[in-house]
Design a protein around this motif. Sequence first.
Motif, mmCIF file in Angstrom:
data_model
loop_
_atom_site.group_PDB
_atom_site.id
_atom_site.type_symbol
_atom_site.label_atom_id
_atom_site.label_comp_id
_atom_site.label_asym_id
_atom_site.label_seq_id
_atom_site.Cartn_x
_atom_site.Cartn_y
_atom_site.Cartn_z
ATOM 1 N N PRO A 30 0.795 -1.235 0.000
ATOM 2 C CA PRO A 30 0.000 0.000 0.000
ATOM 3 C C PRO A 30 0.830 1.289 0.000
ATOM 4 O O PRO A 30 0.347 2.330 -0.448
ATOM 5 C CB PRO A 30 -0.818 -0.118 1.295
ATOM 6 N N ASP A 31 2.087 1.219 0.479
ATOM 7 C CA ASP A 31 2.902 2.435 0.568
ATOM 8 C C ASP A 31 3.626 2.777 -0.734
ATOM 9 O O ASP A 31 4.220 3.846 -0.848
ATOM 10 C CB ASP A 31 3.940 2.284 1.684
ATOM 11 N N THR A 32 3.599 1.891 -1.703
ATOM 12 C CA THR A 32 4.311 2.150 -2.956
ATOM 13 C C THR A 32 3.629 3.263 -3.745
ATOM 14 O O THR A 32 2.412 3.272 -3.918
ATOM 15 C CB THR A 32 4.368 0.877 -3.829
ATOM 16 N N ILE A 33 4.422 4.204 -4.217
ATOM 17 C CA ILE A 33 3.914 5.287 -5.058
ATOM 18 C C ILE A 33 3.751 4.765 -6.483
ATOM 19 O O ILE A 33 4.662 4.138 -7.027
ATOM 20 C CB ILE A 33 4.886 6.479 -5.050
ATOM 21 N N VAL A 34 2.593 4.990 -7.081
ATOM 22 C CA VAL A 34 2.355 4.577 -8.465
ATOM 23 C C VAL A 34 1.984 5.802 -9.293
ATOM 24 O O VAL A 34 1.054 6.542 -8.943
ATOM 25 C CB VAL A 34 1.231 3.531 -8.571
ATOM 26 N N ILE A 35 2.727 6.010 -10.368
ATOM 27 C CA ILE A 35 2.437 7.096 -11.311
ATOM 28 C C ILE A 35 2.072 6.457 -12.645
ATOM 29 O O ILE A 35 2.830 5.641 -13.180
ATOM 30 C CB ILE A 35 3.641 8.032 -11.476
ATOM 31 N N THR A 36 0.900 6.812 -13.166
ATOM 32 C CA THR A 36 0.447 6.240 -14.432
ATOM 33 C C THR A 36 0.730 7.194 -15.589
ATOM 34 O O THR A 36 0.741 8.414 -15.416
ATOM 35 C CB THR A 36 -1.055 5.920 -14.396
ATOM 36 N N MET A 37 0.954 6.618 -16.769
ATOM 37 C CA MET A 37 1.196 7.399 -17.983
ATOM 38 C C MET A 37 0.169 7.003 -19.033
ATOM 39 O O MET A 37 -0.263 5.849 -19.093
ATOM 40 C CB MET A 37 2.595 7.118 -18.548
ATOM 41 N N GLU B 96 -10.954 6.630 -12.150
ATOM 42 C CA GLU B 96 -10.581 5.221 -12.149
ATOM 43 C C GLU B 96 -9.137 5.046 -11.707
ATOM 44 O O GLU B 96 -8.808 4.083 -10.998
ATOM 45 C CB GLU B 96 -10.777 4.623 -13.545
ATOM 46 N N ALA B 97 -8.269 5.964 -12.120
ATOM 47 C CA ALA B 97 -6.857 5.886 -11.722
ATOM 48 C C ALA B 97 -6.711 6.066 -10.217
ATOM 49 O O ALA B 97 -5.955 5.339 -9.557
ATOM 50 C CB ALA B 97 -6.040 6.942 -12.462
ATOM 51 N N ILE B 98 -7.421 7.036 -9.650
ATOM 52 C CA ILE B 98 -7.352 7.287 -8.208
ATOM 53 C C ILE B 98 -7.937 6.111 -7.445
ATOM 54 O O ILE B 98 -7.386 5.674 -6.419
ATOM 55 C CB ILE B 98 -8.087 8.588 -7.854
ATOM 56 N N GLU B 99 -9.039 5.568 -7.928
ATOM 57 C CA GLU B 99 -9.657 4.423 -7.258
ATOM 58 C C GLU B 99 -8.720 3.222 -7.270
ATOM 59 O O GLU B 99 -8.673 2.440 -6.310
ATOM 60 C CB GLU B 99 -10.983 4.055 -7.933
ATOM 61 N N ALA B 100 -7.970 3.068 -8.341
ATOM 62 C CA ALA B 100 -7.015 1.960 -8.426
ATOM 63 C C ALA B 100 -5.842 2.148 -7.477
ATOM 64 O O ALA B 100 -5.178 1.183 -7.101
ATOM 65 C CB ALA B 100 -6.507 1.815 -9.854
ATOM 66 N N GLY B 101 -5.585 3.409 -7.085
ATOM 67 C CA GLY B 101 -4.517 3.683 -6.130
ATOM 68 C C GLY B 101 -3.376 4.520 -6.659
ATOM 69 O O GLY B 101 -2.348 4.677 -5.990
ATOM 70 N N ALA B 102 -3.520 5.088 -7.877
ATOM 71 C CA ALA B 102 -2.449 5.906 -8.446
ATOM 72 C C ALA B 102 -2.259 7.192 -7.646
ATOM 73 O O ALA B 102 -3.221 7.809 -7.191
ATOM 74 C CB ALA B 102 -2.763 6.246 -9.901
ATOM 75 N N SER B 103 -1.001 7.585 -7.475
ATOM 76 C CA SER B 103 -0.688 8.834 -6.786
ATOM 77 C C SER B 103 -0.763 10.027 -7.723
ATOM 78 O O SER B 103 -1.090 11.133 -7.305
ATOM 79 C CB SER B 103 0.728 8.767 -6.185
ATOM 80 N N ASP B 104 -0.469 9.782 -9.004
ATOM 81 C CA ASP B 104 -0.472 10.874 -9.985
ATOM 82 C C ASP B 104 -0.491 10.256 -11.384
ATOM 83 O O ASP B 104 -0.347 9.044 -11.542
ATOM 84 C CB ASP B 104 0.774 11.747 -9.819
ATOM 85 N N PHE B 105 -0.696 11.086 -12.392
ATOM 86 C CA PHE B 105 -0.628 10.608 -13.768
ATOM 87 C C PHE B 105 0.052 11.666 -14.627
ATOM 88 O O PHE B 105 0.121 12.837 -14.261
ATOM 89 C CB PHE B 105 -2.020 10.287 -14.313
ATOM 90 N N ILE B 106 0.560 11.219 -15.761
ATOM 91 C CA ILE B 106 1.285 12.119 -16.642
ATOM 92 C C ILE B 106 0.942 11.776 -18.089
ATOM 93 O O ILE B 106 0.797 10.609 -18.449
ATOM 94 C CB ILE B 106 2.816 12.016 -16.386
ATOM 95 N N LYS B 107 0.781 12.808 -18.906
ATOM 96 C CA LYS B 107 0.397 12.618 -20.311
ATOM 97 C C LYS B 107 1.627 12.417 -21.191
ATOM 98 O O LYS B 107 2.640 13.087 -21.031
ATOM 99 C CB LYS B 107 -0.398 13.835 -20.797
ATOM 100 N N LYS B 108 1.540 11.471 -22.103
ATOM 101 C CA LYS B 108 2.574 11.256 -23.108
ATOM 102 C C LYS B 108 2.236 12.083 -24.357
ATOM 103 O O LYS B 108 1.065 12.221 -24.667
ATOM 104 C CB LYS B 108 2.660 9.770 -23.489
#
Length: 291
Positions: A75-82, A93-105
């Motif tokens: 649970p403590d791992t930081i996840v950033i989605t792209m 959906e990203a926040i519900e999954a547990g993502a800390s942040d997201f970034i656009k390609k």
Amino acid sequence: MDKRSSVLIVEDDQSILNVLTEGLSINGYHCETAPNAEEALNLLGKTSFDIVITDIALPGMTGLELTAAVKQLSPDTIVITMTGYIDDFNYDEAIEAGASDFIKKPLTLKELLARIKHAKRQEQTRGLLLTDDLTGLLNRRGFFALAEQQLKIAKRNKRELYILYADLDDLKEINDVHGHIEGDQALVEIANILRKHYREADISARVSGDEFVVLSAGNCHDNSAVLASRLQNDLETLNSTRSRGYALSISIGSACFDPKSPCSLEELLQEADKSMYEHKRSKRINKITQS
């Protein structure tokens, strides 16, 4: 840079993977890579990572499914989605999954480093708000924040969870007779026993003055019985090796989350709390009959 520097990058585009790995390595991060979620989970089963950076569009399991799996494992791992498909991206959906942040390609290294720094600061602030100062376990707020997420994942993946509810017996008497410093030490010792037996993926917390909970995945009845037995054995060992005017004792209850008949976290806690008080009551009755 701080010690949280191990990064797993999950990306099926080799050119992007090479650029991210080189850029983060130059900035002091230790990087490992995976071309898909399945290989990422294999690595996560062997090694702990502070940060996972994953593309959402992956072959096989998606990046959001991987995110949920990562948060269940740690649970403590930081996840950033792209994502390169921002029009199809669902932030909720990203926040519900547990993502800390997201970034656009397409993305720049400077932007990614800034996102990582921001996510770290959020995690540190969140840790201060969600941690019990005395024991170092989660506090009540922290427990609810992480446990709610785990219930959603368990319901979606059809997995059982169990809650173990433990109450330190006679804390008021310890405080009154031996002082609050001794009472605090008793709470710390109970927390240390819990910490010894919970896995990284388990959620352990001090939810009130003398009450602790552990939320864990697995076979409900078997696992809760095993953990309760181990806790009691450790208490007996501790009491036999410490010289003081009282013996540490806990009352334990448990409850199971069945994905086929799901309940709320509050209902699960109430059931475990009721079970714990039944144990406490039976101990009092036994003490009276034996005296």
